[in-house]
Design a protein around this motif. Structure first.
Motif, short mmCIF file in Angstrom:
data_model
loop_
_atom_site.label_atom_id
_atom_site.label_comp_id
_atom_site.label_asym_id
_atom_site.label_seq_id
_atom_site.Cartn_x
_atom_site.Cartn_y
_atom_site.Cartn_z
N THR A 23 0.84 -1.19 0.00
CA THR A 23 0.00 0.00 0.00
C THR A 23 0.88 1.24 0.00
N ARG A 24 0.28 2.36 -0.32
CA ARG A 24 1.00 3.64 -0.28
C ARG A 24 1.10 4.07 1.18
N ARG A 25 2.31 4.42 1.59
CA ARG A 25 2.56 4.82 2.97
C ARG A 25 3.35 6.13 2.97
N GLU A 26 3.04 6.99 3.90
CA GLU A 26 3.73 8.28 4.00
C GLU A 26 3.83 8.67 5.47
N ALA A 27 4.92 9.32 5.81
CA ALA A 27 5.10 9.81 7.18
C ALA A 27 5.90 11.11 7.15
N SER A 28 5.60 11.97 8.11
CA SER A 28 6.36 13.21 8.30
C SER A 28 6.77 13.31 9.75
N LEU A 80 12.13 3.61 -1.12
CA LEU A 80 11.44 4.88 -0.94
C LEU A 80 11.15 5.53 -2.29
N THR A 81 9.97 6.13 -2.41
CA THR A 81 9.61 6.82 -3.64
C THR A 81 9.76 8.33 -3.50
N LYS A 82 9.83 8.83 -2.26
CA LYS A 82 10.00 10.25 -2.01
C LYS A 82 10.65 10.46 -0.66
N VAL A 83 11.61 11.38 -0.61
CA VAL A 83 12.14 11.89 0.65
C VAL A 83 12.33 13.39 0.44
N ALA A 84 11.71 14.19 1.28
CA ALA A 84 11.87 15.64 1.22
C ALA A 84 12.22 16.15 2.60
N VAL A 85 13.18 17.06 2.66
CA VAL A 85 13.56 17.70 3.91
C VAL A 85 13.45 19.20 3.70
N THR A 115 5.43 -2.07 4.70
CA THR A 115 5.65 -1.57 6.06
C THR A 115 5.81 -0.06 6.00
N GLY A 116 5.57 0.58 7.13
CA GLY A 116 5.54 2.03 7.19
C GLY A 116 6.90 2.70 7.13
N VAL A 117 6.85 4.02 7.01
CA VAL A 117 8.08 4.82 6.85
C VAL A 117 8.28 5.82 7.99
N GLU A 118 7.68 5.55 9.14
CA GLU A 118 7.84 6.46 10.27
C GLU A 118 9.31 6.56 10.71
N ARG A 152 2.78 12.93 11.43
CA ARG A 152 1.64 12.19 10.86
C ARG A 152 2.15 10.99 10.09
N LYS A 153 1.24 10.06 9.88
CA LYS A 153 1.51 8.91 9.02
C LYS A 153 0.22 8.52 8.34
N LYS A 154 0.37 8.00 7.13
CA LYS A 154 -0.79 7.54 6.36
C LYS A 154 -0.50 6.14 5.86
N GLY A 155 -1.54 5.31 5.86
CA GLY A 155 -1.44 3.97 5.31
C GLY A 155 -1.09 2.92 6.34
N GLY A 156 -1.22 1.68 5.92
CA GLY A 156 -0.87 0.55 6.78
C GLY A 156 -2.03 0.06 7.61
N ALA A 157 -1.83 -1.08 8.24
CA ALA A 157 -2.87 -1.74 9.02
C ALA A 157 -3.31 -0.92 10.22
N SER A 158 -2.40 -0.15 10.81
CA SER A 158 -2.78 0.63 11.99
C SER A 158 -3.50 1.92 11.64
N GLY A 159 -3.65 2.21 10.34
CA GLY A 159 -4.41 3.39 9.93
C GLY A 159 -3.60 4.67 9.98
#
Length: 166
Positions: A23-28, A80-85, A115-118, A152-159
């Motif tokens: 799934t698509r996953r994103e975290a900041s 990873l498909t994106k990393v921005a700082v 798996t997530g990217v936190e 924040r985080k988006k995606g994954g089983a934990s929501g």
């Protein structure tokens, strides 16, 4: 209570994500560094002897996120498909040390994976802040890194997750 990173004998193990869906996953994540007025001005002016502090810190943060699995023992290797700082020059903060000027770093990471990217976002922001320290320590050894957290985080089983404002 069942622990996910230990087997029945108490040995540390990497979680098996083989059966999880892609799934698509994103975290900041974000953090701040407090620096002296002199250091803050040199960063703003681009006059630090080691060069453009924030450009180097941005690259370091990206590299840190990409290398997370090499330094956090049980993290999976993630494509990873994106990393921005990004950085925000905050300046003086009424709720903090009045002798410091603050710079905020935000790292956003994305992937299509199991798996997530936190951890990648948190590692990226920490690496960016450490690089600011490294590039500026000749001018200010009293810098302080503070308020590092997952935004924040988006995606994954934990929501999805969004940090509540304090």
């Amino acid at each position: 209570m069942e622990f996910t990173h230990f087997d029945g004998s108490g040995n540390a193990v990497m979680v098996d994500i083989g059966e999880k869906a892609v799934t698509r996953r994103e975290a900041s994540a974000q953090g701040e560094i407090g620096v002296s007025e002199e250091c803050y001005q040199k960063i703003l002016e681009g006059s630090m002897k080691k060069g453009d502090v924030l450009s180097v810190a941005r690259i370091a943060g990206i590299m840190g996120a990409k290398k997370t699995s090499e330094i956090i023992p049980l993290c999976h290797v993630i494509s990873l498909t994106k990393v921005a700082v990004d950085f925000e020059m905050i300046g003086e903060r009424k709720d903090r040390n009045p002798k410091k000027r603050y710079i905020r770093a935000v790292c956003t990471v994305r992937c299509e994976g199991k798996t997530g990217v936190e951890m990648e976002a948190l590692t990226g922001v920490n690496t960016a802040l450490l690089t600011i320290y490294d590039m500026c320590k000749a001018v200010d050894k009293s810098m302080e890194m503070t308020d590092i957290f997952l935004c924040r985080k988006k995606g994954g089983a934990s929501g999805d997750y969004e940090r509540a404002e304090d």
